[in-house]
Write an enzyme that holds these catalytic residues in place. Structure first.
Site, PDB file in Angstrom:
ATOM      1  N   LYS A 199      -9.877   3.569  -7.698  1.00 33.85           N
ATOM      2  CA  LYS A 199      -9.020   4.449  -8.506  1.00 33.85           C
ATOM      3  C   LYS A 199      -9.291   4.343 -10.004  1.00 33.85           C
ATOM      4  CE  LYS A 199      -5.780   2.392  -6.155  1.00 33.85           C
ATOM      5  NZ  LYS A 199      -6.468   2.039  -4.903  1.00 33.85           N
ATOM      6  N   LEU A 233      -5.832   9.494   4.563  1.00 34.09           N
ATOM      7  CA  LEU A 233      -5.081  10.748   4.713  1.00 34.09           C
ATOM      8  C   LEU A 233      -5.687  11.863   3.869  1.00 34.09           C
ATOM      9  CD1 LEU A 233      -1.291   9.773   4.642  1.00 34.09           C
ATOM     10  CD2 LEU A 233      -2.693  10.352   6.600  1.00 34.09           C
ATOM     11  N   ASP A 298      -0.747   0.203  -8.731  1.00 36.17           N
ATOM     12  CA  ASP A 298      -1.512   0.944  -7.731  1.00 36.17           C
ATOM     13  C   ASP A 298      -0.971   2.369  -7.580  1.00 36.17           C
ATOM     14  OD1 ASP A 298      -3.493   1.067  -5.534  1.00 36.17           O
ATOM     15  OD2 ASP A 298      -1.718   1.223  -4.274  1.00 36.17           O
ATOM     16  N   LYS A 302      -2.553   6.194  -8.667  1.00 41.19           N
ATOM     17  CA  LYS A 302      -2.637   7.329  -7.749  1.00 41.19           C
ATOM     18  C   LYS A 302      -1.900   8.548  -8.302  1.00 41.19           C
ATOM     19  CE  LYS A 302      -3.097   4.266  -3.774  1.00 41.19           C
ATOM     20  NZ  LYS A 302      -2.464   3.648  -2.595  1.00 41.19           N
TER      21      LYS A 302
END
Length: 457
Positions: A199, A233, A298, A302
């Site tokens: 990320k 996903l 985290d 995102k």
């Protein structure tokens, strides 16, 4: 998010490995009509004579699927030999995700070559300090090839291998560090695709992010990062498709941490919060530094990636976060010689131990009070990230939701993402499924690798 009682929901109990790309705007050679033919990679332009030879050869061969694929390509030599084009892969990061991805690719390669007509070749592997530049036919780490890690050298080796075979190069960054992200631009400018669950590029300094995107647009090499949000996903792909089709996204809200999802799905009255954190670490759900999970970093990353995808010019620090890390562990460092994650869990357990006095046991006591308040109101606690497009803002917080809310239906380590838009209103589009673990993360990255393979057909 309003009106979420009956959303349009997509559930995933396993991770799909699509054979078609959800991003038709960059499917490799066939889609790059604006680039001069002489600059196309993958042997797509060998001159009229080679194309004519390939066409005549194909007319003489049985019309099998493989022959038809050869007829569509222009390399007479390769088709005559019956060879499929090769995707040369450089793996950066060889921990849990990197090794799992390697296993998945090696296991699937023969079937993919048969079905798609493209070979997978592991050209190089890099660990944190050493790397191995591999000969053709390698299927794993080779100690005899070890040398000091050099990401620029690795990238050149993979690109050169692709140029030699008339194939294509892709670098897969399986790390969670900034180092490889600093090289993405150079890799893309050299013509290598880049796929990653890391990320750091998507949520790092915006100028670097812009340079990476510009490099991809300039060369046609693809920057693929589906696994940066939601692990395996399909979150970013469908969001990109909606935007390109003309939908107007109003908000995105969701549970984007498999670790925190597991913690809040598992944590019940009478159970210490610190014990659930320890269990999550032992099951392998946490980041290398669990504070990235508990501190919300985290999720913050995102949410930043999602906000930029929708079009917001936003930096990581623009996203406020309410941390779950105790104050006494905010700047904590592990003892020399101990693994950070294991030492952190030990420190959390010490904080929660009654042997350390009331000041330190307050960590569990305060969390338990929040849980009891939610239970009394028939609600659940969920750690949620949100992007409000109209306001141009994003946030990460611990919130309370009714027990009939979609966010209350998550199980185990599920991620869930709700997209409200001009088309999806009053019911949002909801994607829900496993959001943590090496297998699903690797599968998400592998789906990006297969997008590139599909572009080589």
């Amino acid at each position: 998010m309003a009106n979420m009682a009956a959303p349009c929901r997509l559930r995933f109990s396993t991770v799909p490995l699509p054979t078609r790309s959800p991003a038709p705007w960059s499917l490799g050679v066939k889609g790059r009509t604006s680039i001069d033919a002489t600059s196309l990679r993958g042997g797509a332009s060998r001159g009229v004579g080679a194309a004519a030879c390939a066409a005549m050869l194909a007319a003489c061969l049985p019309r099998t699927a493989a022959a038809q694929r050869c007829a569509a390509r222009t390399s007479y030599t390769r088709c005559a030999a019956g060879d499929a084009p090769t995707l040369h892969v450089g793996l950066v990061g060889y921990g849990l995700v990197g090794q799992e991805l390697m296993k998945q690719m090696v296991a699937a390669a023969p079937k993919l070559e048969e079905q798609i007509g493209v070979k997978l070749e592991i050209a190089a592997i890099s660990k944190s300090k050493v790397m191995a530049l591999l000969p053709p036919g390698s299927d794993g780490w080779d100690e005899s090839k070890e040398e000091p890690a050099d990401l620029e050298k690795l990238g050149k080796y993979v690109v050169d291998a692709a140029a030699s075979s008339g194939g294509r190069a892709i670098i897969v960054d399986n790390t969670a560090s900034d180092g490889p992200a600093e090289v993405y631009e150079a890799w893309l400018l050299a013509g290598a695709d880049v796929a990653t669950p890391n990320k750091r590029a998507g949520s790092g300094p915006f100028p670097r992010y812009e340079k990476i995107m510009a490099a991809s647009q300039k060369t046609g090499a693809r920057f693929l990062y589906e696994a940066t949000v939601g692990a395996g996903l399909p979150v970013l792909g469908p969001l990109q498709a909606l935007l390109r089709a003309g939908d107007e996204v109003e908000s995105v809200e969701g549970i984007f941490s498999g670790t925190l999802s597991y913690i809040f799905n598992t944590w019940k009255p009478g159970v210490k919060f610190s014990d659930v954190v320890k269990e999550a670490k032992e099951k392998g759900f946490t980041e290398p530094d669990p504070r990235d999970d508990l501190g919300g970093t985290d999720v913050q990353r995102k949410v930043t990636i999602l906000a930029r995808e929708i079009g917001l010019t936003i930096e990581l620090d623009d996203v406020p976060v309410k941390s779950l890390v105790p104050d006494k562990l905010q700047s904590w460092e592990p003892p020399s010689g101990k693994k950070l994650g294991d030492a952190f869990v030990e420190a959390v357990s010490m904080l929660a131990s009654p042997h350390f006095g009331q000041e330190l046991t307050a960590y569990d006591d305060e969390m338990d009070a929040l849980l009891q308040e939610a239970e009394a109101a028939n609600e659940v606690l969920r750690f949620v990230g949100a992007v409000d497009v109209k306001a141009g803002k994003a946030s990460v917080k611990l919130g309370r939701y009714p027990k009939d809310h979609p966010f209350a239906s998550t199980q185990f380590a599920d991620n869930i993402c709700a997209v409200s838009s001009k088309w999806y209103t009053p019911r949002p589009l909801v994607v829900q499924g496993p959001g943590a673990g090496a297998a699903v993360t690797a599968a998400g990255v592998f789906s990006n690798v297969m997008e590139v393979m599909n572009g080589m057909r």
